[in-house]
Design a protein around this motif. Sequence first.
Motif, mmCIF file in Angstrom:
data_model
loop_
_atom_site.group_PDB
_atom_site.id
_atom_site.type_symbol
_atom_site.label_atom_id
_atom_site.label_comp_id
_atom_site.label_asym_id
_atom_site.label_seq_id
_atom_site.Cartn_x
_atom_site.Cartn_y
_atom_site.Cartn_z
ATOM 1 N N ARG A 10 0.824 -1.203 0.000
ATOM 2 C CA ARG A 10 0.000 0.000 0.000
ATOM 3 C C ARG A 10 0.864 1.262 0.000
ATOM 4 N NH1 ARG A 10 -4.039 2.968 -1.851
ATOM 5 N NH2 ARG A 10 -5.071 4.232 -0.258
ATOM 6 N N LEU A 11 1.982 1.255 0.723
ATOM 7 C CA LEU A 11 2.879 2.408 0.719
ATOM 8 C C LEU A 11 3.367 2.718 -0.694
ATOM 9 C CD1 LEU A 11 5.000 1.781 3.950
ATOM 10 C CD2 LEU A 11 3.472 3.729 3.539
ATOM 11 N N CYS A 12 3.487 1.684 -1.515
ATOM 12 C CA CYS A 12 3.962 1.879 -2.890
ATOM 13 C C CYS A 12 2.965 2.657 -3.743
ATOM 14 C CB CYS A 12 4.256 0.527 -3.546
ATOM 15 S SG CYS A 12 5.779 -0.236 -2.968
ATOM 16 N N ASP A 13 1.739 2.802 -3.286
ATOM 17 C CA ASP A 13 0.769 3.590 -4.037
ATOM 18 C C ASP A 13 1.051 5.085 -3.938
ATOM 19 O OD1 ASP A 13 -0.606 1.383 -4.943
ATOM 20 O OD2 ASP A 13 -2.043 1.387 -3.287
ATOM 21 N N ASN A 14 1.928 5.460 -3.012
ATOM 22 C CA ASN A 14 2.371 6.848 -2.928
ATOM 23 C C ASN A 14 3.730 6.963 -3.620
ATOM 24 O OD1 ASN A 14 4.128 9.015 -1.389
ATOM 25 N ND2 ASN A 14 1.981 9.621 -1.080
ATOM 26 N N PRO A 15 3.856 7.781 -4.658
ATOM 27 C CA PRO A 15 5.115 7.821 -5.430
ATOM 28 C C PRO A 15 6.347 8.124 -4.597
ATOM 29 C CG PRO A 15 3.364 8.957 -6.618
ATOM 30 C CD PRO A 15 2.811 8.639 -5.264
ATOM 31 N N ARG A 16 6.249 9.088 -3.687
ATOM 32 C CA ARG A 16 7.427 9.426 -2.874
ATOM 33 C C ARG A 16 7.786 8.289 -1.927
ATOM 34 N NH1 ARG A 16 7.141 15.001 0.046
ATOM 35 N NH2 ARG A 16 5.140 14.171 0.755
ATOM 36 N N ALA A 17 6.768 7.644 -1.365
ATOM 37 C CA ALA A 17 7.037 6.518 -0.474
ATOM 38 C C ALA A 17 7.647 5.355 -1.247
ATOM 39 C CB ALA A 17 5.747 6.077 0.211
ATOM 40 N N ARG A 18 7.162 5.126 -2.458
ATOM 41 C CA ARG A 18 7.717 4.042 -3.263
ATOM 42 C C ARG A 18 9.195 4.280 -3.549
ATOM 43 N NH1 ARG A 18 5.445 2.759 -9.213
ATOM 44 N NH2 ARG A 18 3.548 3.485 -8.170
ATOM 45 N N GLU A 19 9.524 5.511 -3.886
ATOM 46 C CA GLU A 19 10.925 5.832 -4.164
ATOM 47 C C GLU A 19 11.784 5.653 -2.913
ATOM 48 O OE1 GLU A 19 13.880 6.614 -6.812
ATOM 49 O OE2 GLU A 19 11.730 6.406 -7.229
ATOM 50 N N ALA A 20 11.254 6.037 -1.773
ATOM 51 C CA ALA A 20 12.001 5.904 -0.527
ATOM 52 C C ALA A 20 12.174 4.443 -0.118
ATOM 53 C CB ALA A 20 11.291 6.675 0.590
ATOM 54 N N LEU A 21 11.240 3.587 -0.524
ATOM 55 C CA LEU A 21 11.320 2.174 -0.148
ATOM 56 C C LEU A 21 12.350 1.397 -0.965
ATOM 57 C CD1 LEU A 21 7.602 1.070 0.417
ATOM 58 C CD2 LEU A 21 9.424 1.181 2.125
ATOM 59 N N ARG A 22 12.682 1.900 -2.129
ATOM 60 C CA ARG A 22 13.592 1.149 -3.007
ATOM 61 C C ARG A 22 14.862 0.682 -2.298
ATOM 62 N NH1 ARG A 22 12.102 1.498 -8.380
ATOM 63 N NH2 ARG A 22 10.692 3.200 -8.908
ATOM 64 N N PRO A 23 15.589 1.593 -1.641
ATOM 65 C CA PRO A 23 16.842 1.141 -1.020
ATOM 66 C C PRO A 23 16.674 0.497 0.348
ATOM 67 C CG PRO A 23 16.596 3.506 -0.716
ATOM 68 C CD PRO A 23 15.417 3.065 -1.539
ATOM 69 N N CYS A 24 15.470 0.571 0.936
ATOM 70 C CA CYS A 24 15.362 0.109 2.328
ATOM 71 C C CYS A 24 14.398 -1.053 2.526
ATOM 72 C CB CYS A 24 14.967 1.275 3.247
ATOM 73 S SG CYS A 24 13.322 1.945 2.975
ATOM 74 N N LEU A 25 13.839 -1.616 1.454
ATOM 75 C CA LEU A 25 13.011 -2.803 1.643
ATOM 76 C C LEU A 25 13.889 -3.929 2.176
ATOM 77 C CD1 LEU A 25 10.081 -3.899 1.097
ATOM 78 C CD2 LEU A 25 11.076 -5.016 -0.909
ATOM 79 N N PRO A 26 13.498 -4.566 3.265
ATOM 80 C CA PRO A 26 14.337 -5.608 3.867
ATOM 81 C C PRO A 26 14.688 -6.714 2.869
ATOM 82 C CG PRO A 26 12.560 -5.005 5.348
ATOM 83 C CD PRO A 26 12.273 -4.322 4.053
ATOM 84 N N GLU A 27 15.921 -7.144 2.904
ATOM 85 C CA GLU A 27 16.414 -8.155 1.974
ATOM 86 C C GLU A 27 15.643 -9.472 2.070
ATOM 87 O OE1 GLU A 27 18.499 -9.368 -1.243
ATOM 88 O OE2 GLU A 27 18.436 -7.371 -0.343
ATOM 89 N N PRO A 28 15.223 -9.901 3.276
ATOM 90 C CA PRO A 28 14.471 -11.168 3.342
ATOM 91 C C PRO A 28 13.198 -11.165 2.501
ATOM 92 C CG PRO A 28 15.253 -10.574 5.523
ATOM 93 C CD PRO A 28 15.561 -9.404 4.627
ATOM 94 N N LEU A 29 12.640 -9.996 2.204
ATOM 95 C CA LEU A 29 11.467 -9.943 1.342
ATOM 96 C C LEU A 29 11.850 -10.065 -0.131
ATOM 97 C CD1 LEU A 29 9.298 -7.111 2.990
ATOM 98 C CD2 LEU A 29 8.929 -9.581 3.094
ATOM 99 N N ARG A 30 13.127 -9.864 -0.448
ATOM 100 C CA ARG A 30 13.582 -9.906 -1.837
ATOM 101 C C ARG A 30 14.168 -11.261 -2.228
ATOM 102 N NH1 ARG A 30 14.440 -4.484 -3.789
ATOM 103 N NH2 ARG A 30 14.531 -2.910 -2.132
ATOM 104 N N ASP A 31 14.764 -11.949 -1.253
ATOM 105 C CA ASP A 31 15.600 -13.100 -1.612
ATOM 106 C C ASP A 31 14.934 -14.452 -1.411
ATOM 107 O OD1 ASP A 31 15.598 -13.475 1.128
ATOM 108 O OD2 ASP A 31 17.703 -12.918 1.426
ATOM 109 N N GLY A 32 13.639 -14.488 -1.162
ATOM 110 C CA GLY A 32 12.937 -15.770 -1.019
ATOM 111 C C GLY A 32 13.026 -16.390 0.354
#
Length: 328
Positions: free
Chosen positions: A275-297
Amino acid sequence: MSTAGSSGASNGGGGGAGGGGGGPAGSTGTSPPSGAMAGHEGMHSGGAGRGEQEAEQKIYHLVLDLSFPEKRESALLELSKKRETVECLAPILWHSVGTIAALLQEIVTIYPLLSPPKLKAHASNRVCNALALLQCVASHHETRSLFMNAHIPLFLYPFLNTTSKTRPFEYLRLTSLGVIGALVKMDDPDVINFLLSTEIIPLCLRIMETGSELSKTVATFIVQKILLDDVGLQYICATYERFYAVSTVLGSMVTSLVDQPSQRLLKHIIRCYLRLCDNPRAREALRPCLPEPLRDGTFARVLKDDASSKRWLSQLLVHLSEPVSTTK
């Protein structure tokens, strides 16, 4: 979550907590509350048998017993057991003279036991029975707005602000969260607007960091429901400080779930991120800080039987990989 004393809750909108049109004065009669009897004839259908009528009368007498201190504890216990089966219990509680005032008295009586923490199991169980009845009122379509306009949820905020990890306090926080959860579950924009005018988000964030798994799950659900409302999303993303507070807590929760996974909790966390990604500024801010465990399976096994969470996680990763414009 601010202190309850600041709310002026018992006489807030909707005619006061004692009932629409009636005051919150204590009831001292010996018959069932006339307002409740007159307003809810549905419980007295013409073909009702004697046993059913006796059961209905018992409900009214139990509600009346709440106004008598010597009978209140037993009545709280019995009514809390019946809240799921008596459809009209919430309107009866609200419109019966003195009933809401009696429930609020149970709540404020506990305040001196919060700091320093002295709450024991018996007192916790008793006040939680009162909170269960307030949750019934918060859930019902006839009484939800009256409950909210009277600012009664503010009386629960001191409970949410506690930090003791003993069972009586944990039970108290969880039951209080249940009342707020019942409000947000209705997807009513007025509820979100009300909660945003209070300290509910910081209080939920604290519980999301330090509470039990179940308390964390309910607190995260509340934040999720606030985010799913357009005004709620705009509020949280309006300043960097608010966004940072929410994203930091979500990130720390993801890290803790690596060692102690919880499918229910992870589901709400993923939905919050998406849901945070629906806000453009929040989406941009999340790019570098989304926890790695959510990315790597890391959570593939946890989510293997949860199709909706897997879909949300896939959508989240796609959104964060796409270019985004920060212009409106």
